[in-house]
Write an enzyme that holds these catalytic residues in place. Structure first.
Site, PDB file in Angstrom:
ATOM      1  N   HIS A 135       0.830  -1.213   0.000  1.00 15.10           N
ATOM      2  CA  HIS A 135       0.000   0.000   0.000  1.00 15.10           C
ATOM      3  C   HIS A 135       0.861   1.259   0.000  1.00 15.10           C
ATOM      4  O   HIS A 135       1.243   1.771   1.045  1.00 15.10           O
ATOM      5  CB  HIS A 135      -0.921   0.001   1.233  1.00 15.10           C
ATOM      6  CG  HIS A 135      -1.946   1.092   1.186  1.00 15.10           C
ATOM      7  ND1 HIS A 135      -3.099   1.043   1.934  1.00 15.10           N
ATOM      8  CD2 HIS A 135      -2.010   2.252   0.499  1.00 15.10           C
ATOM      9  CE1 HIS A 135      -3.819   2.130   1.704  1.00 15.10           C
ATOM     10  NE2 HIS A 135      -3.166   2.893   0.839  1.00 15.10           N
TER      11      HIS A 135
ATOM     12  N   ARG B   1       2.201   8.517  -6.847  1.00 13.34           N
ATOM     13  CA  ARG B   1       1.758   9.813  -7.401  1.00 13.34           C
ATOM     14  C   ARG B   1       2.003   9.994  -8.895  1.00 13.34           C
ATOM     15  O   ARG B   1       1.769  11.080  -9.409  1.00 13.34           O
ATOM     16  CB  ARG B   1       2.427  10.980  -6.648  1.00 13.34           C
ATOM     17  CG  ARG B   1       2.221  10.974  -5.143  1.00 13.34           C
ATOM     18  CD  ARG B   1       0.763  11.049  -4.767  1.00 13.34           C
ATOM     19  NE  ARG B   1       0.587  11.275  -3.324  1.00 13.34           N
ATOM     20  CZ  ARG B   1      -0.505  10.947  -2.662  1.00 13.34           C
ATOM     21  NH1 ARG B   1      -1.527  10.367  -3.293  1.00 13.34           N
ATOM     22  NH2 ARG B   1      -0.606  11.194  -1.378  1.00 13.34           N
TER      23      ARG B   1
ATOM     24  N   ASP C 198      -8.788   3.053  -3.668  1.00 12.63           N
ATOM     25  CA  ASP C 198      -8.193   3.678  -2.480  1.00 12.63           C
ATOM     26  C   ASP C 198      -8.153   5.195  -2.565  1.00 12.63           C
ATOM     27  O   ASP C 198      -7.824   5.771  -3.597  1.00 12.63           O
ATOM     28  CB  ASP C 198      -6.778   3.162  -2.251  1.00 12.63           C
ATOM     29  CG  ASP C 198      -6.180   3.753  -0.980  1.00 12.63           C
ATOM     30  OD1 ASP C 198      -6.927   3.925  -0.012  1.00 12.63           O
ATOM     31  OD2 ASP C 198      -4.976   4.061  -0.979  1.00 12.63           O
TER      32      ASP C 198
ATOM     33  N   HIS D  87     -10.951   0.936   0.827  1.00 12.44           N
ATOM     34  CA  HIS D  87     -10.739   2.131   1.662  1.00 12.44           C
ATOM     35  C   HIS D  87     -12.051   2.322   2.412  1.00 12.44           C
ATOM     36  O   HIS D  87     -13.046   2.738   1.828  1.00 12.44           O
ATOM     37  CB  HIS D  87     -10.419   3.328   0.769  1.00 12.44           C
ATOM     38  CG  HIS D  87     -10.380   4.642   1.487  1.00 12.44           C
ATOM     39  ND1 HIS D  87      -9.215   5.297   1.782  1.00 12.44           N
ATOM     40  CD2 HIS D  87     -11.373   5.422   1.977  1.00 12.44           C
ATOM     41  CE1 HIS D  87      -9.494   6.425   2.417  1.00 12.44           C
ATOM     42  NE2 HIS D  87     -10.796   6.524   2.548  1.00 12.44           N
TER      43      HIS D  87
ATOM     44  N   HIS E  62      -5.664   0.078   5.818  1.00 11.01           N
ATOM     45  CA  HIS E  62      -5.366   1.044   6.909  1.00 11.01           C
ATOM     46  C   HIS E  62      -6.451   1.137   7.981  1.00 11.01           C
ATOM     47  O   HIS E  62      -7.118   2.151   8.133  1.00 11.01           O
ATOM     48  CB  HIS E  62      -5.038   2.422   6.349  1.00 11.01           C
ATOM     49  CG  HIS E  62      -5.974   2.951   5.278  1.00 11.01           C
ATOM     50  ND1 HIS E  62      -7.331   2.884   5.363  1.00 11.01           N
ATOM     51  CD2 HIS E  62      -5.695   3.582   4.112  1.00 11.01           C
ATOM     52  CE1 HIS E  62      -7.865   3.447   4.292  1.00 11.01           C
ATOM     53  NE2 HIS E  62      -6.894   3.874   3.515  1.00 11.01           N
TER      54      HIS E  62
ATOM     55  N   ASN F  94      -5.790  10.016   6.562  1.00 10.35           N
ATOM     56  CA  ASN F  94      -7.079   9.381   6.373  1.00 10.35           C
ATOM     57  C   ASN F  94      -6.900   7.878   6.257  1.00 10.35           C
ATOM     58  O   ASN F  94      -6.162   7.427   5.380  1.00 10.35           O
ATOM     59  CB  ASN F  94      -7.735   9.906   5.086  1.00 10.35           C
ATOM     60  CG  ASN F  94      -9.204   9.605   5.030  1.00 10.35           C
ATOM     61  OD1 ASN F  94      -9.835   9.387   6.051  1.00 10.35           O
ATOM     62  ND2 ASN F  94      -9.762   9.563   3.833  1.00 10.35           N
TER      63      ASN F  94
ATOM     64  N   ASP G  66       0.874   2.918   3.645  1.00  8.33           N
ATOM     65  CA  ASP G  66       0.036   3.986   3.094  1.00  8.33           C
ATOM     66  C   ASP G  66       0.888   5.245   2.877  1.00  8.33           C
ATOM     67  O   ASP G  66       0.462   6.364   3.135  1.00  8.33           O
ATOM     68  CB  ASP G  66      -1.156   4.292   4.003  1.00  8.33           C
ATOM     69  CG  ASP G  66      -2.186   5.197   3.324  1.00  8.33           C
ATOM     70  OD1 ASP G  66      -2.064   5.438   2.105  1.00  8.33           O
ATOM     71  OD2 ASP G  66      -3.099   5.663   4.019  1.00  8.33           O
TER      72      ASP G  66
END
Lengths: 339, 456
Positions: free
Chosen positions: B87, B91, B179, B206, B261, B307, B334
């Site tokens: 995870h 970008r 996600d 998510h 998460h 988050n 994450d």
């Protein structure tokens, strides 16, 4: 009309001074420091003409109001003028409110023009503190999101102390204040709770469960100085003041509509008013000497009936008058902290 | 984009050859005298590992070192399969100012990770086979470790129409997830579950019931009440896991389901029960949720805005206990890079997320091993064989140490003392609330396909 107080700089009764260049909030501020600002305010409340010996004389104060406000801005402007300072108003749409980078940049740019202090109103909680950390001049928080509105808290406490004859020491022990309405959205409530409990008062938060959740009791710390109830009628005979808050339709998430006066957090204005509206009949059940307050603007006929707003218990216009003096004291005190 | 060519099986997908141009290729390596821990093969003993041509050629005592062999003295170290993070957010494409495949995998390599699974919340979202191939292509050109794309479950991650899940799978997507967003519609969710089930891979959720988190920027608790911030309640996470588990119970052949998460104690109870009932459900813990609480948001500290949000010590303790009792079997950082400018916005406007790849290992060790919750070998399993199975990387020979398997190896100094210093981080963004934190344990050498990739 209350007697005029001559413009004079009072000596604080305690040794503690307000030492910060900024006023961001009342949370976590020691009682003596809050009192220092209140003592200083006594010299300015009811001053109706210019003060001669202000350190702000001839300087410029900038009102950076990223969020709309008329009364708070006018109050700060009047306060600055009475200190013989000039005022620059930068309002609303001059900067994209979605870009905090611009928030800091705007503040730095305005500071670079040589202003002596910044008065900040912003949509985001923490915005005033963020700006204060990025400029050298004093920053006064005039309301940041749902966080704090410290000058409103101070003027409310001042008005309450005056109504209860406690201007000599601002010791609020034994007083109980009901804050009624949309507390979860209210920066005014947070500043009042912090200031009132620091000075010894007890606060009862009253409102529908969605707007006055039980979790607000944590704001009073472990001492139980803050309690939450959903029954206004039970509270009325017990309190020394009721602070009616405006239902902030525009701050409720999920499609609030300020014009239509609807909010997902309340079922209807009718239901809200019938349970939490300060009607003449409810005002009659307050104990003798208890006062009705409102930070404004009032939704007349929703949280407060006109007969009460304009009635004998109301100190609402006195709050407005006191507000100018408190803001003069705050501007002067913070400016002097830099000297 | 070239036209889509028919693909017979997912193994026609690019093989992740890894350019790793920065490091000088070494043909022969001998890792000598380390404690070799390979949970997949139940190996835990002091021995040597020989590497040649990118694969492991021998595991045993006193292996010979032919001339030209580079010898790595691993005495006192752990020698483990290359760590896998299922995870991360790299970008790319679209948000290269935050991180790129190159910089994100450099951070991974620095932290001991040899494989990462990147989430599809890029711009555009990874929701077509062409974009899956783009990730593999960019990784082959620039990555410092292996990169496996997780593809979106719905077109554009909008939660409305299912994506081309079969084609995405054949193109090499190792799992599916929207996600960053939860699939809100139960109907769409059940369709995605059915489609993912057909591929045999995993859906990663998510877990966020967004009608309960409108405008929320941190955990709903005493700190948010004081700061005047809208709270993100635990139930918003738990409700989605409850719903998804219910959907899975009603599917004839449920897909593998992974709750990303996890932040709330209640979520762990739901997963524990689902696993007891034999459902193919896994849960994930992130370093920050295993160690930190909402107090870190005091002062509007945007670096602690993440988050799902940091919660309270009961949640932290439940998460650690969940790992200890086998309910939580996956660890994921994450890793969510954001620029310094974005994190200097007011709290409510700042983006959510923090980076984790470079120091995840010692944070996991602190939360789980030093606390006595699990042993080092179990932690290694959570970072190797478990995520390899989750994402089907075990079929590529990853996540274990076997002769003829790819030489993805991490050498760990469990006692190394160091401090998090943003100035020394290699990822493009440094958004961590843990600057200055003292750590114990560090991945000192990261080897991918026989090449040392974290060389300074």
């Amino acid at each position: 009309m209350r007697p005029m107080v001559k413009p004079r700089r009072e000596k604080a009764r305690s040794n503690t001074r307000w030492s910060s260049k900024d006023l961001i909030g009342l949370q976590g501020v020691p009682a003596d420091e809050i009192r220092a600002l209140l003592f200083a305010s006594r010299a300015y409340v009811d001053v109706r003409s210019d003060v001669e010996d202000s350190v702000l004389h001839g300087t410029t104060i900038a009102n950076l109001f990223f969020e709309d406000s008329t009364r708070t801005r006018t109050s700060f402007t009047t306060a600055a003028h009475r200190l013989r300072a000039h005022v620059s108003n930068l309002l609303g749409a001059f900067s994209s409110v979605t870009k905090g980078e611009t928030l800091i940049d705007t503040a730095r740019n305005v500071e670079a023009m040589g202003v002596r202090a910044l008065v900040i109103r912003a949509r985001q909680a923490g915005a005033a503190g963020l700006i204060a950390a990025n400029v050298k001049c004093p920053v006064i928080n005039a309301g940041d999101g749902r966080h704090e509105h410290p000058t409103q808290g101070l003027l409310d406490i001042y008005t309450l102390a005056e109504a209860n004859g406690r201007l000599d020491d601002f010791d609020m022990k034994g007083l109980t204040v009901a804050i009624v309405g949309d507390i979860v959205s209210s920066r005014v409530a947070r500043s009042n709770i912090a200031g009132l409990t620091a000075l010894g008062a007890r606060v009862i938060c009253v409102g529908p469960a969605g707007l006055a959740p039980r979790s607000l009791e944590s704001l009073g710390g472990r001492g139980g100085a803050v309690t939450v109830t959903h029954e206004l009628d039970e509270v009325l005979p017990k309190v020394d003041a009721v602070m009616m808050l405006r239902v902030q339709f525009e701050r409720h998430d999920g499609g609030a509509d300020a014009q239509g006066k609807s909010s997902p957090a309340i079922a209807s204005v009718r239901e809200y008013r019938s349970l939490f509206g300060m009607t003449a009949e409810r005002a009659d059940r307050l104990k003798n000497g208890a006062v009705v307050m409102h930070p404004g603007p009032i939704n007349r006929g929703i949280e407060l009936d006109p007969e009460v707003a304009d009635g004998p218990r109301s100190v609402i216009l006195r709050q407005v008058t006191v507000g100018v003096g408190v803001r003069m004291a705050v501007l002067e005190t913070c400016a002097r902290a830099l000297d | 984009m070239p036209p889509l060519t028919p693909i017979k099986s997912r193994h026609d997908a690019p093989k992740n050859t890894i350019a790793m141009r920065a490091a000088a290729p070494t043909t022969c390596l001998l890792i000598r005298g380390g404690r070799v821990i390979d949970p997949a093969s139940r190996l835990d003993k002091v021995c040597d590992i020989a590497v040649d041509g990118g694969v492991i050629t021998a595991i045993g005592k006193k292996l010979p070192a032919p001339p030209g062999t580079r010898i790595l003295d691993a005495a006192g170290m752990f020698v483990t399969p290359g760590l896998i993070d299922p995870h991360v957010h790299l970008r790319e494409p679209g948000h290269e100012y935050k991180e790129t495949i190159e910089t994100g995998t450099a951070a991974a390599a620095a932290g001991g990770f040899t494989s990462v699974c990147c989430m599809p919340n890029t711009s555009p979202a990874i929701d077509t086979p062409e974009l899956v191939r783009f990730i593999y292509d960019r990784a082959n050109l620039t990555a410092r470790c292996r990169v496996f794309p997780v593809a979106a479950g719905t077109k554009g991650r909008k939660g409305l129409e299912i994506a081309e899940i079969q084609l995405l799978h054949r193109a090499g997507a190792v799992a599916f997830s929207d996600d960053g967003d939860c699939i809100a519609s139960a109907q769409v969710m059940s369709r995605v579950f059915a489609a993912v089930s057909q591929t045999g891979s995993t859906f990663m959720q998510h877990c966020q019931e967004t009608t309960l988190t409108q405008g929320a920027s941190m955990h709903a608790g005493t700190v948010s009440a004081r700061l005047g911030l809208t709270g993100w309640p635990r139930m918003a996470e738990e409700i989605i896991i409850e719903r998804d588990v219910r959907l899975l119970r009603h599917l004839r052949s449920p897909c593998r389901y992974h709750a990303q998460h996890i932040s709330s104690a209640g979520s762990i109870d739901i997963i524990r029960q689902a696993r007891r009932d034999g459902l193919p459900v896994t849960g994930e813990a992130s370093p920050h949720h295993l160690l930190l609480t909402h107090d870190l948001c005091e002062g509007y500290n945007t670096l602690a805005k993440v988050n799902p949000p940091l919660r309270e010590s009961i949640d932290v303790n439940a998460l650690v206990e969940g790992v200890a009792d086998g309910t939580i079997t996956i660890l994921g950082t994450d890793h969510a890079p954001h620029s310094a400018e974005e994190k200097s916005l007011p709290f409510e406007d700042a983006p959510m997320g923090l980076v984790g790849l470079e120091f995840a290992l010692p944070l996991y060790a602190e939360a789980l091993v030093h606390s006595g919750a699990i042993t080092w070998p179990r932690l290694i399993a959570l970072l190797t064989v478990e995520p390899a199975q989750l994402c089907g990387l075990n079929v590529l020979g990853l996540g274990s140490l076997k002769v003829d398997a790819p030489a993805d190896i991490t050498i760990i100094d469990p006692n190394a003392k160091w401090t998090i210093d943003p100035a020394k981080m290699v990822g493009k963004s440094k958004n961590t609330p843990l600057a200055g934190r003292k750590l114990t344990g560090r991945a000192i050498t990261t080897i991918v396909g026989g090449v040392i990739v974290n060389a300074e």
